[in-house]
Design an enzyme around this catalytic site. Structure first.
Site, short mmCIF file in Angstrom:
data_model
loop_
_atom_site.label_atom_id
_atom_site.label_comp_id
_atom_site.label_asym_id
_atom_site.label_seq_id
_atom_site.Cartn_x
_atom_site.Cartn_y
_atom_site.Cartn_z
N SER A 24 -0.55 -16.46 6.37
CA SER A 24 -1.75 -15.75 6.85
C SER A 24 -2.79 -16.65 7.48
CB SER A 24 -2.44 -15.03 5.68
OG SER A 24 -1.66 -13.97 5.25
N GLY A 40 7.18 -9.04 15.83
CA GLY A 40 6.42 -10.21 16.26
C GLY A 40 7.00 -10.96 17.44
N ASP A 41 6.64 -12.21 17.55
CA ASP A 41 7.03 -13.04 18.70
C ASP A 41 8.54 -13.15 18.86
OD1 ASP A 41 4.35 -13.45 18.96
OD2 ASP A 41 4.40 -15.63 18.63
N TYR A 74 14.81 -5.13 9.73
CA TYR A 74 13.80 -4.88 10.76
C TYR A 74 13.29 -6.23 11.28
CZ TYR A 74 13.79 -0.03 9.31
OH TYR A 74 14.17 1.26 9.05
N ALA A 75 12.80 -6.23 12.49
CA ALA A 75 12.23 -7.47 13.01
C ALA A 75 10.99 -7.16 13.83
CB ALA A 75 13.26 -8.22 13.84
N TYR A 131 -23.96 4.04 29.32
CA TYR A 131 -24.83 3.34 30.25
C TYR A 131 -26.27 3.26 29.77
CZ TYR A 131 -28.19 2.69 33.91
OH TYR A 131 -29.29 2.25 34.60
N CYS A 163 -4.66 -18.04 16.07
CA CYS A 163 -5.48 -17.93 17.28
C CYS A 163 -6.76 -18.75 17.17
CB CYS A 163 -5.80 -16.47 17.53
SG CYS A 163 -4.38 -15.39 17.23
N ARG A 177 0.83 -1.20 0.00
CA ARG A 177 0.00 0.00 0.00
C ARG A 177 0.87 1.26 0.00
NH1 ARG A 177 -3.45 -3.43 3.25
NH2 ARG A 177 -2.43 -2.79 5.18
#
Ligand code: FAD
Ligand code: FAD
Ligand code: COA
Ligand code: COA
Lengths: 548, 548
Positions: free
Chosen positions: B38, B282-283, B279-280, B426, B42, B21
């Site tokens: 991809s 994530g986990d 660059y790095a 509320y 989870c 993009r």
């Protein structure tokens, strides 16, 4: 210290309880004109709808309970009819014993609330025409429904209370028609967001008369006839007026307390009125709008309860301030949830505050996990620094969560760039790795940074058809099921090979279902030298509900 | 520009999409060792549990999709085996064709993730012993359950993934036992909060072996035997190890990239490694803990996705920073929701950061409206300025909403005093006029201001019985159903008439169900000259689950 409180529900009862916690020794007298204190105003429509089945559940506290727990002298059916500021006394009319007497005070807290507006029109005082504010009102409506078995109702007023009544009467089996003077329901949200709500309510069988006002009600044998300004006539067995409330200021006014420009009791940041011994809270007062800084009337329970606590603190010499009201609110309408916070476009325009806006339609939770639904969200932000000014959301799951997050962000003065960075909880049953609030942040930031030049739903019909082209970048299948008038179809995934089909001398408007593919299309075009490209913000999901 | 991305799931795929993009013209190659990109990590446990029924739903994108939509050259079954930083090349092992080759890069983004820890113990490599990270792992487990029809399972590890697996196997009809080395499940929350979760899981039929570690697994014909450090032996048909993950750093390490003190790849605020072209995310990386400022490993999808986007921006010369991770997380366990954000007590103690804490148990929505349930909430805050440091909540409805609000408050640097003022939405189906978050703010502020002197659940058993007295201020009925050992009963609503029953020479501990009536009792006593009075924070609702 002797403290007198006028009004025994949200603001008043909260103030009383907090006062006692602050000060075990002071004398506290609470006067309530009605029969009940501490009732659940907000639950009343649901008692009519038989969602709340036990009348007792509507009473959060009783005079006896308040006595035992808080040692508060609660006097119901006791209307304070006059405040004598010079002598620091109030005059009470004891309705039960038809007696008048006075009580002195050191400090006085006013929480008289607001009263439903009943316009002076033909037929509004008949026994099948109702307003709803307290328990007796509720019982009258419910008794009427239970005993007279009306088959149809007209609800006048499309605010929160009107819509809740409409829903609950519908759930009781009545045929319900809703009349609203404005061209939309739910003033806190904007037109195109309200359109989503209206469409859903129509699906649920509510019939609308928008942009039309009540002219009068004719009562015939067996039925009533509601006449509207337009000349339309609606037959109905009962009518409920929910056209707003007016702050209860007569007592304050008579006592010479200053009123504000909006007609509410004027208070400072400590909730003190123009008399330093008198505080006022709740629906009766004017507050500062947290966003635009102007005076505002916001009749909501959260602010009333919080203000009651702050006034009690200040009466006791603690130094607390009330910093303004955002107007965060939420409504359940059938299975739908509508929530908002901060300012809407109408308000910002009224005060000439510049704003930009963005629309997203995100899954309430990971779409691969069963049961997700769409949250349609609009955020409004400052074009200068990206500060969030308001947010509105409509959907079926997790709507109020996102608005509460945005309400917190607004309170903190966050920008749309901050929304990108919010670390919100994610597991598939609850959200997506990029929460809808993050997504709204991305989309808004992209607009501000010029990465996503948007056009809005209401600009489409004003486009010069000669000078512009509408390109639907969805799939041919989606296109074939209906598109915006005159739009051609070039699916996103084919675009890179079909760039020559885009005109270089026209304004290009790309659009898709929600705005995401439109944005991707725009990125491709913009970086291929197309200068005049716009993406329809919110896509068809924002555009269609309005034209439906 | 030519950008290479290693790892094609949360961080990697997000980076790839954003890169495109940002820059339509650059060459982007994404290498993924596995077969899929991809995928919904989870969601994997829910595919095993047949909540997600369609395998395709696990794949959010495909290589073909990424090509068409983003013009990205995705190469699956392609492991990057070496990074040559000097020549700016990577060496790839093409597993499908069993070939090696190199590709050059201008910029490299690493998102290799983390791998499940598999301890070097007897029997862990048998075919009925599993770990869960990706689609093949998922299919192996599901196939085993579908085809071998195991009747019992041992899950080792009480973290998020362990608990999700336990739930899903239980839902598939297996008898499930959970082994955890620590004395509690769910490390992000504290012991007493985890106790609530464990009790609920026990009700649901999960059996616990807490404070016990895996020693080895013996495989016999027909069943396996899981041996624990304590000597306990558990028979089971299958075993799943969910004892945590280790960042995938071998590639980075071999290339001489700096690692951090916690063993993850070291990056700066722009997510750049010690090599300015790499660059790095994530986990695999170490992040700054947003609360305590120390290095931390937080393997969560939200941060990974967000970091992927930021790294892509920085590769393109946009200046974005990653400001640290709070560790906001949520878990569904059966009908229960557990969520937290910020630091817990264990962490704050480890870093010697002073804190105070408070417990509340609030209704998820107005209790007069049907269907509300209790949210047990703990907030942790600075005793100096009230800054919120962490929050944990357990319950059945609206839990994640409150944690998201608190996560936003923490991000904004808010204090407990700010929580009092949050204006949250509320209406009776959604909340109370004072939202549980406001309530937590009130309770915490009262503690800091000295209005509510609290004692905590773990201090009760250390009380000197001669010098102190426990007073249960609930009703006689509640008292009769069980109370804390040695407690006497003086109901709150009778206290003002029974003050002489409270000793003036002892420490008085008042308590009730949740802490509210205890607070009211404390206010009465404190203002009647009793100096040494404490209220049990969270009342029985915090105390009981721990001793159960
Ligand atoms: C049907 C309904 C639904 C609602 N739903 C919601 C909702 O979902 N969410 C939300 O935030 N808000 C809701 N509200 C609004 C909310 O109830 C009010 O904002 C809130 O009660 C205002 O508190 P208050 O103390 O100012 O006034 P009130 O709660 O109205 O209390 C004022 C009391 O003062 C008494 N009084 C007035 N004058 C005198 C006098 N001279 N002497 C003695 N007593 C006097 C009145 O009899 C009244 O009982 C709802 C209101 C209604 C009517
Ligand atoms: C069962 C499960 C449930 C989870 N549930 C949640 C949850 O509910 N909420 C949450 O926030 N997080 C959850 N997570 C964590 C979340 O999935 C991770 O934090 C996230 O996926 C990390 O993203 P990543 O890009 O760093 O790593 P990954 O998504 O794991 O992607 C790394 C990829 O890199 C590939 N790779 C590694 N080395 C190489 C190499 N040398 N060459 C080529 N490819 C390579 C790997 O094969 C892998 O596919 C869960 C994880 C699992 C396993
Ligand atoms: C019922 C009513 C009198 C209660 O007032 P209240 O005592 O201030 O409110 P709550 O019962 O929620 O209790 C809040 C207090 O308990 C404290 N508290 C709550 N949970 C606690 C806990 N677990 N431990 C210690 N303290 C706790 C809070 O700190 C707060 O005290 P504070 O104000 O001194 O800080 C008042 O809210 C009322 O009349 N409500 C009904 C009317 C109404 O609000 N209508 C509109 C909405 S439908
Ligand atoms: C599928 C995947 C490649 C998508 O990446 P992505 O394109 O960045 O993400 P999304 O599809 O959510 O789209 C987000 C983009 O659309 C934009 N967008 C979203 N809704 C929009 C709307 N209504 N109008 C305009 N733009 C919109 C956002 O601004 C964002 O663009 P930006 O980053 O340039 O600002 C990646 O998320 C992935 O691989 N996910 C699966 C793996 C995974 O995350 N696992 C862990 C969780 S289970």
């Amino acid at each position: 210290m002797k403290v007198i409180i006028i009004g025994g529900v949200a603001g008043g009862a909260s103030a009383a309880a907090r006062l006692r916690r602050n000060d075990e020794k002071s004398e506290i007298i609470l006067f309530e004109r009605g029969e009940h204190i501490s009732f659940a105003n907000c639950g009343l429509p649901y008692y009519i709808g038989e969602v709340i089945r036990n009348e007792e559940n509507l009473l959060v506290q009783t005079p006896e309970g308040m006595k035992k727990r808080f040692n508060i002298d609660v006097r119901v059916l006791s209307e304070v009819v006059r405040i004598h500021r010079e002598t620091k006394e109030v005059e009470i009319y004891d309705r039960k014993n038809d007696k008048r007497y006075t009580e002195s005070y050191d400090k006085l807290i006013l929480s008289p609330g607001a009263s439903p507006i009943k316009p002076d029109l033909e037929g509004v005082n008949a026994k099948n025409v109702f307003t709803l504010r307290n328990v007796p009102d509720t019982l009258s409506i419910k008794d009427y429904v239970d005993n007279e078995k009306p088959e149809s109702a007209v609800v006048v007023g499309g605010g929160f209370i009107g819509l809740e009544i409409a829903e609950n009467l519908k759930e009781r089996g009545l045929d319900v028609k809703l009349v609203e003077l404005s061209n939309q329901v739910l003033a806190p949200i904007d037109f195109e967001m309200a359109a989503i709500v209206q469409n859903y309510m129509k699906e649920k069988g509510i019939e609308f008369y928008l942009g039309d006002g009540l002219k009068g009600i004719k009562h015939n044998t067996g039925y009533s006839e509601v006449e509207l300004n337009s000349g339309a006539k609606i037959e109905a067995d009962m009518v409920v007026l929910g056209i707003g409330v007016r702050p209860e200021v007569s007592l304050a006014k008579d006592a010479g307390l200053e009123l504000g420009e909006r007609g509410g009791i004027k208070v400072d940041q400590t909730l003190k009125t123009s008399d330093s011994n008198i505080y006022a809270v709740g629906d009766a007062i004017e507050v500062i709008d947290y966003i635009n800084g102007k005076q505002s009337l916001v009749p909501l329970a959260g602010p009333a309860n919080k203000q009651g606590r702050i006034a009690a603190d200040n009466v006791c010499g603690r130094n607390e301030t009330y910093d303004g009201t955002q107007g965060t609110s939420v409504l359940k309408i059938f299975d739908m949830t509508v929530a908002s916070t901060g300012n809407n476009e109408k308000l910002l325009r009224r005060f000439d505050i510049p704003y930009e806006k963005s629309y997203t339609h995100s899954a309430s939770h990971a779409s691969y996990y069963p049961g997700s639904s769409t949250i349609s969200m609009k955020i409004i932000f400052s074009p200068e620094d990206g500060k969030v000014l308001g947010a509105q959301a409509v959907g079926f799951e997790g709507v109020e969560k996102r608005i509460d997050v945005l309400a917190t962000a607004i309170r903190a003065g966050m920008t749309v760039y901050d929304l990108e960075k919010l670390e919100l909880s994610y597991a598939p049953p609850y959200s997506s790795a990029k929460d809808p609030v993050n997504m709204a942040g991305y989309v808004a930031s992209n607009i501000l940074k010029g990465d996503n030049k948007v056009i809005h739903w209401d600009e489409i019909e004003r486009l010069d058809k000669e000078e512009s082209i509408l390109v639907d970048v969805r799939t041919p299948m989606e296109y074939s099921l209906g598109t915006i008038e005159d739009a051609v179809n070039i699916p996103l995934d084919e675009m890179r090979n079909r760039l020559d089909e885009f005109p270089r001398d026209k304004k290009i408007i790309v659009f898709c279902k929600v705005g995401l593919r439109g944005y991707l299309a725009l990125r491709i075009l913009a970086q291929n030298g197309f200068k005049d490209v716009y993406n329809l913000s919110g896509g068809c999901s924002t555009y269609y509900p309005v034209i439906e």
